[in-house]
Design a protein around this motif. Sequence first.
Motif, PDB file in Angstrom:
ATOM      1  N   HIS A 120       0.860  -1.181   0.000  1.00 48.62           N
ATOM      2  CA  HIS A 120       0.000   0.000   0.000  1.00 48.62           C
ATOM      3  C   HIS A 120       0.896   1.230   0.000  1.00 48.62           C
ATOM      4  O   HIS A 120       1.755   1.386   0.857  1.00 48.62           O
ATOM      5  CB  HIS A 120      -0.916   0.007   1.222  1.00 48.62           C
ATOM      6  CG  HIS A 120      -1.860   1.152   1.244  1.00 48.62           C
ATOM      7  ND1 HIS A 120      -2.880   1.289   0.349  1.00 48.62           N
ATOM      8  CD2 HIS A 120      -1.910   2.241   2.049  1.00 48.62           C
ATOM      9  CE1 HIS A 120      -3.532   2.396   0.604  1.00 48.62           C
ATOM     10  NE2 HIS A 120      -2.959   3.001   1.635  1.00 48.62           N
ATOM     11  N   THR A 121       0.722   2.119  -0.993  1.00 53.78           N
ATOM     12  CA  THR A 121       1.550   3.317  -1.099  1.00 53.78           C
ATOM     13  C   THR A 121       0.677   4.566  -1.105  1.00 53.78           C
ATOM     14  O   THR A 121      -0.506   4.519  -1.469  1.00 53.78           O
ATOM     15  CB  THR A 121       2.398   3.314  -2.386  1.00 53.78           C
ATOM     16  OG1 THR A 121       1.530   3.239  -3.506  1.00 53.78           O
ATOM     17  CG2 THR A 121       3.369   2.158  -2.408  1.00 53.78           C
ATOM     18  N   ILE A 122       1.294   5.668  -0.693  1.00 50.98           N
ATOM     19  CA  ILE A 122       0.653   6.974  -0.797  1.00 50.98           C
ATOM     20  C   ILE A 122       1.591   7.872  -1.586  1.00 50.98           C
ATOM     21  O   ILE A 122       2.798   7.640  -1.630  1.00 50.98           O
ATOM     22  CB  ILE A 122       0.346   7.588   0.580  1.00 50.98           C
ATOM     23  CG1 ILE A 122       1.620   7.694   1.421  1.00 50.98           C
ATOM     24  CG2 ILE A 122      -0.701   6.788   1.314  1.00 50.98           C
ATOM     25  CD1 ILE A 122       1.443   8.458   2.719  1.00 50.98           C
ATOM     26  N   THR A 123       1.061   8.900  -2.234  1.00 50.76           N
ATOM     27  CA  THR A 123       1.907   9.823  -2.984  1.00 50.76           C
ATOM     28  C   THR A 123       2.061  11.108  -2.188  1.00 50.76           C
ATOM     29  O   THR A 123       1.150  11.539  -1.484  1.00 50.76           O
ATOM     30  CB  THR A 123       1.313  10.145  -4.363  1.00 50.76           C
ATOM     31  OG1 THR A 123       0.007  10.667  -4.196  1.00 50.76           O
ATOM     32  CG2 THR A 123       1.263   8.916  -5.235  1.00 50.76           C
ATOM     33  N   ALA A 124       3.227  11.714  -2.306  1.00 54.77           N
ATOM     34  CA  ALA A 124       3.514  12.975  -1.637  1.00 54.77           C
ATOM     35  C   ALA A 124       4.074  13.949  -2.664  1.00 54.77           C
ATOM     36  O   ALA A 124       4.935  13.594  -3.462  1.00 54.77           O
ATOM     37  CB  ALA A 124       4.514  12.759  -0.512  1.00 54.77           C
ATOM     38  N   ASP A 125       3.559  15.180  -2.647  1.00 53.63           N
ATOM     39  CA  ASP A 125       4.024  16.225  -3.548  1.00 53.63           C
ATOM     40  C   ASP A 125       5.042  17.113  -2.840  1.00 53.63           C
ATOM     41  O   ASP A 125       4.989  17.299  -1.632  1.00 53.63           O
ATOM     42  CB  ASP A 125       2.858  17.103  -4.013  1.00 53.63           C
ATOM     43  CG  ASP A 125       1.898  16.362  -4.908  1.00 53.63           C
ATOM     44  OD1 ASP A 125       2.286  15.350  -5.495  1.00 53.63           O
ATOM     45  OD2 ASP A 125       0.739  16.806  -5.004  1.00 53.63           O
ATOM     46  N   CYS A 126       5.944  17.678  -3.606  1.00 50.43           N
ATOM     47  CA  CYS A 126       6.924  18.622  -3.077  1.00 50.43           C
ATOM     48  C   CYS A 126       6.168  19.874  -2.604  1.00 50.43           C
ATOM     49  O   CYS A 126       5.382  20.450  -3.367  1.00 50.43           O
ATOM     50  CB  CYS A 126       7.932  18.996  -4.156  1.00 50.43           C
ATOM     51  SG  CYS A 126       9.074  20.300  -3.678  1.00 50.43           S
ATOM     52  N   PRO A 127       6.377  20.303  -1.352  1.00 52.35           N
ATOM     53  CA  PRO A 127       5.651  21.478  -0.866  1.00 52.35           C
ATOM     54  C   PRO A 127       6.129  22.786  -1.489  1.00 52.35           C
ATOM     55  O   PRO A 127       5.390  23.772  -1.507  1.00 52.35           O
ATOM     56  CB  PRO A 127       5.909  21.463   0.637  1.00 52.35           C
ATOM     57  CG  PRO A 127       7.162  20.702   0.806  1.00 52.35           C
ATOM     58  CD  PRO A 127       7.211  19.706  -0.321  1.00 52.35           C
TER      59      PRO A 127
END
Length: 60
Positions: free
Chosen positions: A34-41
């Motif tokens: 199970h993965t989640i995505t993270a965006d550069c702030p």
Amino acid sequence: MPQHTRPRPICAHCDGFPQVAVTTGQTTPDGQRHTITADCPACHGTGHSIPVRAYVRVGK
């Protein structure tokens, strides 16, 4: 005919990799991670920094 467009500057915070997939350590019912995505702030997931001259001062 050559194109004379200037390249957009790459974000210094993420080095052009604006989105990453982070594994949570859990697995889905079919056995995949199970993965989640993270965006550069800093660049909000675009990978490019906004030049200073693009900002418009509103007011006086």
